[in-house]
Write a protein that holds these residues in place. Structure first.
Motif: not given
Length: 161
Positions: A1-18
């Motif tokens: 949840p924290v990662l989703a909240r922090v990276l939601r403005r950076y979709p590529k980073w969010l996908a990579t983190a996932g």
């Protein structure tokens, strides 16, 4: 949840983190269920469905004990095993739809079920642990809990709602 909240403005980073978290989870899952185990001399299996629940819990009022609060733990070791098998697949339940947004809930449940069957089968064939139908039930149950967490907490945070 924290990662989703922090990276939601950076979709590529969010996908990579996932993807990274899913890969890390898969490695931990394989290690915990197969890789660290030693080969036993004999095949070990328990095919009676829900035997661990019957052995682990005392329910004097039958299923009504769940609602009356009269359930007691008789065998903490078995209860711990049940809970650990459920906890094992909670991350699968929220990581799969997080990484693969087009997956439906039943896809997640099917994948969790197939992973559980495959794991139990490998444990049986290579004598790495117990083959138990209860584990095949508990693992997807954990994935359902993870899926609910994803739908209620993670997805809204990732989308900024």
């Amino acid at each position: 949840p924290v990662l989703a909240r922090v990276l939601r403005r950076y979709p590529k980073w969010l996908a990579t983190a996932g993807y990274a978290l899913l890969a890390l989870y898969a490695a931990a899952y394989l290690y915990e269920t197969l890789l660290f185990r030693t080969v036993k001399d004999e095949y070990r299996f328990r095919t009676e469905v829900l035997w661990s629940y019957r052995e682990a819990l005392v329910m004097p009022d039958g299923l009504m004990s769940l609602f009356k609060g009269t359930v007691r733990v008789k065998r903490p070791d078995l209860w711990e095993g049940i809970l650990l098998n459920i906890l094992l697949c909670i991350p699968l339940g929220y990581l799969l739809p997080f990484v693969f947004a087009k997956l439906k809930g039943w896809h997640v449940l099917l994948i969790a079920f197939l992973c559980s069957v495959l794991t139990e089968g490998v444990q049986l064939v290579f004598r790495l642990g117990w083959f138990e139908f209860d584990d095949i039930i508990n693992n997807p149950l954990g994935a359902v809990i993870g899926l609910v967490m994803y739908l209620c907490i993670i997805r809204p945070l990732a989308k900024g709602k």
